[in-house]
Design an enzyme around this catalytic site. Structure first.
Site, PDB file in Angstrom:
ATOM      1  N   LEU A  35       0.819  -1.210   0.000  1.00 21.51           N
ATOM      2  CA  LEU A  35       0.000   0.000   0.000  1.00 21.51           C
ATOM      3  C   LEU A  35       0.855   1.262   0.000  1.00 21.51           C
ATOM      4  O   LEU A  35       1.851   1.359   0.710  1.00 21.51           O
ATOM      5  CB  LEU A  35      -0.916  -0.003   1.229  1.00 21.51           C
ATOM      6  CG  LEU A  35      -1.876  -1.188   1.353  1.00 21.51           C
ATOM      7  CD1 LEU A  35      -2.795  -1.000   2.561  1.00 21.51           C
ATOM      8  CD2 LEU A  35      -2.698  -1.389   0.090  1.00 21.51           C
ATOM      9  N   ASP A  37       0.395   5.871  -0.798  1.00 25.38           N
ATOM     10  CA  ASP A  37      -0.579   6.930  -0.536  1.00 25.38           C
ATOM     11  C   ASP A  37      -1.738   6.921  -1.539  1.00 25.38           C
ATOM     12  O   ASP A  37      -2.824   7.434  -1.234  1.00 25.38           O
ATOM     13  CB  ASP A  37       0.113   8.303  -0.552  1.00 25.38           C
ATOM     14  CG  ASP A  37       0.910   8.527   0.725  1.00 25.38           C
ATOM     15  OD1 ASP A  37       0.784   7.691   1.655  1.00 25.38           O
ATOM     16  OD2 ASP A  37       1.669   9.513   0.791  1.00 25.38           O
ATOM     17  N   HIS A  39      -3.308   4.165  -2.632  1.00 23.00           N
ATOM     18  CA  HIS A  39      -4.299   3.274  -2.016  1.00 23.00           C
ATOM     19  C   HIS A  39      -4.963   3.968  -0.812  1.00 23.00           C
ATOM     20  O   HIS A  39      -6.162   3.860  -0.605  1.00 23.00           O
ATOM     21  CB  HIS A  39      -3.620   2.009  -1.472  1.00 23.00           C
ATOM     22  CG  HIS A  39      -3.008   1.130  -2.511  1.00 23.00           C
ATOM     23  ND1 HIS A  39      -1.651   0.925  -2.613  1.00 23.00           N
ATOM     24  CD2 HIS A  39      -3.565   0.382  -3.491  1.00 23.00           C
ATOM     25  CE1 HIS A  39      -1.416   0.085  -3.598  1.00 23.00           C
ATOM     26  NE2 HIS A  39      -2.534  -0.242  -4.160  1.00 23.00           N
ATOM     27  N   GLN A 155      -8.703  -0.228 -16.215  1.00 20.23           N
ATOM     28  CA  GLN A 155      -9.268  -1.150 -15.220  1.00 20.23           C
ATOM     29  C   GLN A 155     -10.559  -0.578 -14.633  1.00 20.23           C
ATOM     30  O   GLN A 155     -11.550  -1.284 -14.472  1.00 20.23           O
ATOM     31  CB  GLN A 155      -8.243  -1.401 -14.117  1.00 20.23           C
ATOM     32  CG  GLN A 155      -8.801  -2.110 -12.884  1.00 20.23           C
ATOM     33  CD  GLN A 155      -7.726  -2.488 -11.893  1.00 20.23           C
ATOM     34  OE1 GLN A 155      -7.035  -3.482 -12.080  1.00 20.23           O
ATOM     35  NE2 GLN A 155      -7.560  -1.710 -10.840  1.00 20.23           N
TER      36      GLN A 155
HETATM   37  O1  PAF Z   1      -5.520  -2.573  -9.074  1.00 21.30           O
HETATM   38  C1  PAF Z   1      -5.199  -3.603  -8.450  1.00 21.30           C
HETATM   39  O2  PAF Z   1      -4.443  -3.551  -7.480  1.00 21.30           O
HETATM   40  C2  PAF Z   1      -5.765  -4.954  -8.875  1.00 21.30           C
HETATM   41  O3  PAF Z   1      -5.871  -5.022 -10.268  1.00 21.30           O
HETATM   42  C3  PAF Z   1      -7.104  -5.295  -8.223  1.00 21.30           C
HETATM   43  C4  PAF Z   1      -8.190  -4.326  -8.595  1.00 21.30           C
HETATM   44  C5  PAF Z   1      -6.929  -5.293  -6.697  1.00 21.30           C
HETATM   45  C6  PAF Z   1      -7.557  -6.693  -8.619  1.00 21.30           C
HETATM   46  O4  PAF Z   1      -6.630  -7.662  -8.262  1.00 21.30           O
END
Ligand code: PAF
Length: 284
Positions: A35, A37, A39, A155
């Site tokens: 993780l 910043d 996240h 994504q």
């Molecule tokens: O963005 C990410 O870290 C990954 O693609 C996710 C959304 C957690 C799926 O594994």
């Protein structure tokens, strides 16, 4: 406050059932850990908009098309849990591979169209892996809201599409990219860069910012690409997977900024694949 770390679906379900019974909304922040910043900004937004917040940590093997990349992916669970303390999240869900993909697992979620371009064109099966795990995480957590960064803009659009198409009842909330002081988009992969490679990596954002400004003033991609790719090569980037402008919603390739669009790039710095995207002003 240390949040409970849940490793099984049974524990997770027991916890979320009580919250739903109490009429509380659940926000989920899906992550693969390490993780940063970026996240944590998703977690902060989740705390603002949801009664209960679950952070998931699962390095999803199905979305890696390269075994070495999967092996190298940073795993820092203890540190991650410590970083989450100040947010007082309600649970950290850390399933293992057997929990997510038990023996005989045979289902694949595939989103057509949006996934044929950009990272989808360069990482075979990547978005099927993302779509499959995200669908599972949404149903496992019974989330009402889910938080994703614009850093992975493709994504985000794929997840929005699948949540709508499959009636998952989850509102997908996109959150702005968080950057280092020199403009480099925060990413868990930045941890894999040597000091020298890290200091050169900010050239990606510099080049993209200059391109976006010129595109907003009417330049075409064709006008800008020779200089942009030369600057990236000089900075030490090799193998540019793509440097393209695409529309925001359908990710259609465009040459001039005649409609709302973003500039997308993926390139390798010292063997580490970095991606970024930024908004392009529409030409008046
Ligand atoms: O963005 C990410 O870290 C990954 O693609 C996710 C959304 C957690 C799926 O594994």
């Amino acid at each position: 406050m240390t949040a409970p770390i849940l490793r099984t679906l049974a524990e997770l379900r027991e916890m979320t059932r009580g919250w739903h019974r109490a009429g509380e909304t659940i926000g989920v922040v899906p992550t693969m850990g390490a993780l940063h910043d970026g996240h944590l900004s998703l977690v902060a937004r989740a705390k603002e908009l949801s009664d209960r917040v679950i952070v998931t940590i699962f390095v999803n093997p199905k979305q890696f098309n390269n075994a070495q990349d999967l092996e190298n992916y940073p795993r820092t669970e203890h540190e991650d849990a410590r970083k989450l303390e100040r947010f007082a999240v309600d649970a950290i869900y850390v399933p293992d591979g057997a929990q997510m993909y038990p023996d005989g697992f045979a289902t694949n979620i595939s989103v057509a169209g949006l996934t044929n371009v950009l990272c989808g064109a360069h990482r075979a099966g990547h978005f099927d892996g993302v779509a499959t795990v995200v669908t599972k995480l949404f149903t496992q957590t019974s989330a009402d809201l889910a938080f994703f960064g614009e850093k992975d803009f493709q994504q985000l659009q794929v997840v929005r599409r699948l949540a709508r198409d499959l009636d998952l009842g989850v509102e997908v909330v996109g959150c702005p990219t968080i950057r280092e002081m020199d403009g480099l988009a925060m990413s868990s992969r930045n941890l894999l860069l040597s000091d020298q490679a890290r200091s050169r990596a900010s050239a990606l954002n510099d080049v993209m910012e200059d391109m976006a400004e010129a595109l907003g003033q009417g330049a075409s991609m064709g006008d800008l690409l020779p200089d942009a790719t030369a600057r990236l090569a000089t900075a030490g980037f090799s193998d540019i997977d793509y440097l393209e402008m695409r529309t925001n919603d359908t990710l259609r390739l465009i040459e001039t900024a005649s409609e709302p669009a973003r500039l997308f790039a993926a390139a390798y710095m010292a063997g580490v694949r970095l991606i970024d995207n930024i908004d392009v002003p529409v030409v008046r």
